[in-house]
Design a protein around this motif. Structure first.
Motif, PDB file in Angstrom:
ATOM      1  N   THR A   1     -10.273 -22.452 -12.834  1.00  0.00           N
ATOM      2  CA  THR A   1     -10.618 -22.457 -14.268  1.00  0.00           C
ATOM      3  C   THR A   1     -11.259 -21.138 -14.708  1.00  0.00           C
ATOM      4  O   THR A   1     -12.184 -21.123 -15.524  1.00  0.00           O
ATOM      5  CB  THR A   1     -11.548 -23.649 -14.629  1.00  0.00           C
ATOM      6  OG1 THR A   1     -12.786 -23.526 -13.903  1.00  0.00           O
ATOM      7  CG2 THR A   1     -10.893 -24.972 -14.287  1.00  0.00           C
ATOM      8  N   GLY A   2     -10.752 -20.050 -14.140  1.00  0.00           N
ATOM      9  CA  GLY A   2     -11.210 -18.729 -14.545  1.00  0.00           C
ATOM     10  C   GLY A   2     -12.389 -18.193 -13.765  1.00  0.00           C
ATOM     11  O   GLY A   2     -12.875 -17.094 -14.059  1.00  0.00           O
ATOM     12  N   GLN A   3     -12.852 -18.926 -12.743  1.00  0.00           N
ATOM     13  CA  GLN A   3     -14.049 -18.509 -12.003  1.00  0.00           C
ATOM     14  C   GLN A   3     -13.763 -17.914 -10.627  1.00  0.00           C
ATOM     15  O   GLN A   3     -14.683 -17.456  -9.946  1.00  0.00           O
ATOM     16  CB  GLN A   3     -14.989 -19.718 -11.822  1.00  0.00           C
ATOM     17  CG  GLN A   3     -15.567 -20.247 -13.114  1.00  0.00           C
ATOM     18  CD  GLN A   3     -16.340 -19.182 -13.866  1.00  0.00           C
ATOM     19  OE1 GLN A   3     -17.273 -18.583 -13.340  1.00  0.00           O
ATOM     20  NE2 GLN A   3     -15.946 -18.929 -15.110  1.00  0.00           N
ATOM     21  N   ALA A   4     -12.516 -17.905 -10.192  1.00  0.00           N
ATOM     22  CA  ALA A   4     -12.204 -17.500  -8.817  1.00  0.00           C
ATOM     23  C   ALA A   4     -12.690 -16.092  -8.503  1.00  0.00           C
ATOM     24  O   ALA A   4     -13.276 -15.842  -7.444  1.00  0.00           O
ATOM     25  CB  ALA A   4     -10.699 -17.610  -8.569  1.00  0.00           C
ATOM     26  N   GLN A   5     -12.444 -15.152  -9.410  1.00  0.00           N
ATOM     27  CA  GLN A   5     -12.814 -13.764  -9.113  1.00  0.00           C
ATOM     28  C   GLN A   5     -14.328 -13.596  -9.036  1.00  0.00           C
ATOM     29  O   GLN A   5     -14.833 -12.863  -8.175  1.00  0.00           O
ATOM     30  CB  GLN A   5     -12.202 -12.830 -10.156  1.00  0.00           C
ATOM     31  CG  GLN A   5     -10.682 -12.869 -10.145  1.00  0.00           C
ATOM     32  CD  GLN A   5     -10.041 -11.753 -10.955  1.00  0.00           C
ATOM     33  OE1 GLN A   5      -9.124 -11.104 -10.466  1.00  0.00           O
ATOM     34  NE2 GLN A   5     -10.491 -11.532 -12.179  1.00  0.00           N
ATOM     35  N   VAL A   6     -15.050 -14.259  -9.917  1.00  0.00           N
ATOM     36  CA  VAL A   6     -16.516 -14.194  -9.891  1.00  0.00           C
ATOM     37  C   VAL A   6     -17.047 -14.793  -8.595  1.00  0.00           C
ATOM     38  O   VAL A   6     -17.993 -14.261  -7.985  1.00  0.00           O
ATOM     39  CB  VAL A   6     -17.095 -14.930 -11.120  1.00  0.00           C
ATOM     40  CG1 VAL A   6     -18.615 -15.004 -11.038  1.00  0.00           C
ATOM     41  CG2 VAL A   6     -16.663 -14.246 -12.407  1.00  0.00           C
TER      42      VAL A   6
ATOM     43  N   SER B   1     -11.953 -12.873   9.714  1.00  0.00           N
ATOM     44  CA  SER B   1     -10.745 -12.683  10.523  1.00  0.00           C
ATOM     45  C   SER B   1      -9.926 -11.485  10.059  1.00  0.00           C
ATOM     46  O   SER B   1      -8.853 -11.225  10.609  1.00  0.00           O
ATOM     47  CB  SER B   1      -9.886 -13.956  10.484  1.00  0.00           C
ATOM     48  OG  SER B   1      -9.410 -14.196   9.173  1.00  0.00           O
ATOM     49  N   GLY B   2     -10.416 -10.784   9.033  1.00  0.00           N
ATOM     50  CA  GLY B   2      -9.698  -9.610   8.537  1.00  0.00           C
ATOM     51  C   GLY B   2      -8.487  -9.941   7.698  1.00  0.00           C
ATOM     52  O   GLY B   2      -7.618  -9.088   7.491  1.00  0.00           O
ATOM     53  N   ALA B   3      -8.425 -11.174   7.188  1.00  0.00           N
ATOM     54  CA  ALA B   3      -7.254 -11.609   6.437  1.00  0.00           C
ATOM     55  C   ALA B   3      -7.284 -11.101   4.998  1.00  0.00           C
ATOM     56  O   ALA B   3      -8.342 -10.899   4.404  1.00  0.00           O
ATOM     57  CB  ALA B   3      -7.161 -13.130   6.433  1.00  0.00           C
ATOM     58  N   TRP B   4      -6.105 -10.925   4.448  1.00  0.00           N
ATOM     59  CA  TRP B   4      -5.939 -10.591   3.038  1.00  0.00           C
ATOM     60  C   TRP B   4      -6.360 -11.796   2.203  1.00  0.00           C
ATOM     61  O   TRP B   4      -6.167 -12.946   2.598  1.00  0.00           O
ATOM     62  CB  TRP B   4      -4.458 -10.263   2.793  1.00  0.00           C
ATOM     63  CG  TRP B   4      -4.150  -9.605   1.481  1.00  0.00           C
ATOM     64  CD1 TRP B   4      -4.220 -10.177   0.246  1.00  0.00           C
ATOM     65  CD2 TRP B   4      -3.712  -8.263   1.282  1.00  0.00           C
ATOM     66  NE1 TRP B   4      -3.855  -9.257  -0.714  1.00  0.00           N
ATOM     67  CE2 TRP B   4      -3.537  -8.086  -0.109  1.00  0.00           C
ATOM     68  CE3 TRP B   4      -3.434  -7.198   2.137  1.00  0.00           C
ATOM     69  CZ2 TRP B   4      -3.096  -6.884  -0.662  1.00  0.00           C
ATOM     70  CZ3 TRP B   4      -2.999  -6.001   1.600  1.00  0.00           C
ATOM     71  CH2 TRP B   4      -2.841  -5.846   0.214  1.00  0.00           C
ATOM     72  N   ILE B   5      -6.943 -11.545   1.011  1.00  0.00           N
ATOM     73  CA  ILE B   5      -7.317 -12.612   0.085  1.00  0.00           C
ATOM     74  C   ILE B   5      -6.548 -12.420  -1.216  1.00  0.00           C
ATOM     75  O   ILE B   5      -6.515 -11.321  -1.770  1.00  0.00           O
ATOM     76  CB  ILE B   5      -8.833 -12.617  -0.183  1.00  0.00           C
ATOM     77  CG1 ILE B   5      -9.604 -12.894   1.111  1.00  0.00           C
ATOM     78  CG2 ILE B   5      -9.187 -13.665  -1.241  1.00  0.00           C
ATOM     79  CD1 ILE B   5     -11.122 -12.798   0.964  1.00  0.00           C
ATOM     80  N   ASP B   6      -5.929 -13.496  -1.689  1.00  0.00           N
ATOM     81  CA  ASP B   6      -5.143 -13.448  -2.918  1.00  0.00           C
ATOM     82  C   ASP B   6      -5.775 -14.347  -3.972  1.00  0.00           C
ATOM     83  O   ASP B   6      -6.175 -15.473  -3.681  1.00  0.00           O
ATOM     84  CB  ASP B   6      -3.716 -13.929  -2.639  1.00  0.00           C
ATOM     85  CG  ASP B   6      -2.858 -13.928  -3.898  1.00  0.00           C
ATOM     86  OD1 ASP B   6      -2.466 -12.836  -4.342  1.00  0.00           O
ATOM     87  OD2 ASP B   6      -2.605 -15.027  -4.434  1.00  0.00           O
ATOM     88  N   THR B   7      -5.870 -13.842  -5.211  1.00  0.00           N
ATOM     89  CA  THR B   7      -6.477 -14.617  -6.280  1.00  0.00           C
ATOM     90  C   THR B   7      -5.799 -14.291  -7.601  1.00  0.00           C
ATOM     91  O   THR B   7      -4.783 -13.614  -7.648  1.00  0.00           O
ATOM     92  CB  THR B   7      -8.003 -14.356  -6.326  1.00  0.00           C
ATOM     93  OG1 THR B   7      -8.610 -15.334  -7.160  1.00  0.00           O
ATOM     94  CG2 THR B   7      -8.317 -12.949  -6.812  1.00  0.00           C
ATOM     95  N   ALA B   8      -6.387 -14.791  -8.692  1.00  0.00           N
ATOM     96  CA  ALA B   8      -5.885 -14.518 -10.041  1.00  0.00           C
ATOM     97  C   ALA B   8      -6.984 -14.856 -11.032  1.00  0.00           C
ATOM     98  O   ALA B   8      -7.842 -15.704 -10.760  1.00  0.00           O
ATOM     99  CB  ALA B   8      -4.629 -15.339 -10.339  1.00  0.00           C
ATOM    100  N   PRO B   9      -6.965 -14.223 -12.202  1.00  0.00           N
ATOM    101  CA  PRO B   9      -8.038 -14.470 -13.174  1.00  0.00           C
ATOM    102  C   PRO B   9      -8.046 -15.876 -13.756  1.00  0.00           C
ATOM    103  O   PRO B   9      -9.055 -16.285 -14.331  1.00  0.00           O
ATOM    104  CB  PRO B   9      -7.782 -13.427 -14.266  1.00  0.00           C
ATOM    105  CG  PRO B   9      -6.372 -12.996 -14.090  1.00  0.00           C
ATOM    106  CD  PRO B   9      -6.078 -13.131 -12.637  1.00  0.00           C
ATOM    107  N   ASN B  10      -6.953 -16.630 -13.615  1.00  0.00           N
ATOM    108  CA  ASN B  10      -6.933 -17.997 -14.152  1.00  0.00           C
ATOM    109  C   ASN B  10      -7.205 -19.053 -13.090  1.00  0.00           C
ATOM    110  O   ASN B  10      -7.280 -20.243 -13.413  1.00  0.00           O
ATOM    111  CB  ASN B  10      -5.584 -18.294 -14.828  1.00  0.00           C
ATOM    112  CG  ASN B  10      -4.423 -18.259 -13.856  1.00  0.00           C
ATOM    113  OD1 ASN B  10      -4.319 -17.337 -13.044  1.00  0.00           O
ATOM    114  ND2 ASN B  10      -3.531 -19.238 -13.933  1.00  0.00           N
ATOM    115  N   TYR B  11      -7.376 -18.672 -11.828  1.00  0.00           N
ATOM    116  CA  TYR B  11      -7.640 -19.644 -10.778  1.00  0.00           C
ATOM    117  C   TYR B  11      -9.062 -20.203 -10.908  1.00  0.00           C
ATOM    118  O   TYR B  11      -9.960 -19.530 -11.396  1.00  0.00           O
ATOM    119  CB  TYR B  11      -7.465 -19.022  -9.396  1.00  0.00           C
ATOM    120  CG  TYR B  11      -6.041 -18.682  -9.007  1.00  0.00           C
ATOM    121  CD1 TYR B  11      -4.962 -19.011  -9.827  1.00  0.00           C
ATOM    122  CD2 TYR B  11      -5.764 -18.023  -7.813  1.00  0.00           C
ATOM    123  CE1 TYR B  11      -3.664 -18.701  -9.459  1.00  0.00           C
ATOM    124  CE2 TYR B  11      -4.468 -17.715  -7.433  1.00  0.00           C
ATOM    125  CZ  TYR B  11      -3.416 -18.048  -8.269  1.00  0.00           C
ATOM    126  OH  TYR B  11      -2.125 -17.729  -7.907  1.00  0.00           O
TER     127      TYR B  11
END
Length: 300
Positions: free
Chosen positions: A37-42, A25-35
């Motif tokens: 349990t530290g695996q969100a970015q991967v 849908s072309g939406a922005w995605i927001d994350t963090a390195p601690n989300y």
């Protein structure tokens, strides 16, 4: 205009699947390195690789114990700092930006936010402001190196008690030595945490200040951690906009708040994402309607 829907990954239970829907849908995605349990970015990296035009915001500040141990091993934190689980130390900020880029698979990050910076020096505004300015200086260096497009802050209570938008802008200008790249603020906006909505309707508070500065305003926790739909009955939903579910009504109220540009929703399922997307596709609520809604809730 109604704000855009964006994917927030803090409470998201199925990050890759949710990210695919958001990307489509072309939406922005927001994350963090601690989300997650530290695996969100991967978990996000394969989706971002398949959708190179999707914009991503991430953070620096909070970290998991495992990340803290890595930072100690790399010499950017000492043991005491690692135990704290949060740092704005310049060496750490520089290190975390590089790690974020590696984990997300992006040479350049669209947005990096200082994560709850008020955590760094609670109750000591001068020390906190120095720490923010020094972290901003590192972010300005990252922008100059082409590793980051812009930066900002993601806060829960900082804009109530620790700093103002004007102070953040001044600290960014000081860090940059002139023209800065502070472009966004992220803060909770909901029908539970209504202060920023009420203030914005009166032309006060952080949202009008952010608008005046041309900042992106990302509203976090619009459903207050999933609790709001159970607190809003159909009668109140119909007052907000007839025909909407309680969850949709709550999302539309936040998306209609003056100054908000993005509404971060941790929609794990297809039906939840579509329901929210349909809500923000609605015409924005008027200021008069928002005043009515906040007045009803304040007197409840």
């Amino acid at each position: 205009m109604t704000a855009d829907l964006a994917l927030g990954t803090y409470r998201c239970r199925a990050i890759p699947e949710a990210a695919v829907r958001a990307a489509a849908s072309g939406a922005w995605i927001d994350t963090a390195p601690n989300y997650a349990t530290g695996q969100a970015q991967v978990l996000l990296a394969p989706v971002l690789a398949a959708h190179p035009h999707v914009r991503i915001s991430t953070k620096t500040g909070f970290f998991t114990a495992a990340t803290g141990a890595d930072a100690v091993n790399d010499g950017v934190l000492n043991q005491d700092q690692a135990v704290a689980g949060h740092s704005l130390a310049p060496n750490y900020v520089h290190w975390q930006i590089r790690r974020n880029r590696e984990q997300l698979g992006r040479d350049r990050l669209d947005l990096v936010l200082l994560h709850n910076p008020e955590r760094a020096h609670p109750g000591d505004r001068p020390a906190l402001h120095r720490a923010i300015r020094n972290a901003f200086a590192v972010l300005e260096e990252a922008v100059a190196a082409g590793h980051v497009t812009g930066y900002g802050i993601a806060t829960w209570a900082g804009l109530k008690e620790a700093f103002t938008v004007g102070e953040l802008l001044a600290l960014a200008a000081e860090a940059a030595g002139g023209r800065h790249h502070l472009v966004a603020v992220q803060l909770p906006v909901s029908l539970v945490m209504m202060t920023s909505i009420v203030q914005a309707l009166d032309g006060r508070g952080p949202l009008p200040a952010a608008v005046d500065a041309g900042l992106r305003v990302m509203a976090s926790a619009p459903l207050h951690g999933g609790e709001l739909p159970g607190m809003v009955d159909q009668e109140l939903a119909d007052l907000i906009r007839p025909g909407l579910t309680p969850a949709q009504a709550c999302v539309l109220a936040v998306a209609s708040c003056p100054g908000v540009t993005d509404v971060l929703l941790a929609a794990s399922g297809t039906s939840h994402w579509k329901e929210a997307a349909d809500a923000v596709a609605q015409p924005s609520l008027t200021a008069a309607k928002l005043r009515e809604i906040t007045g009803v809730l304040a007197s409840a």
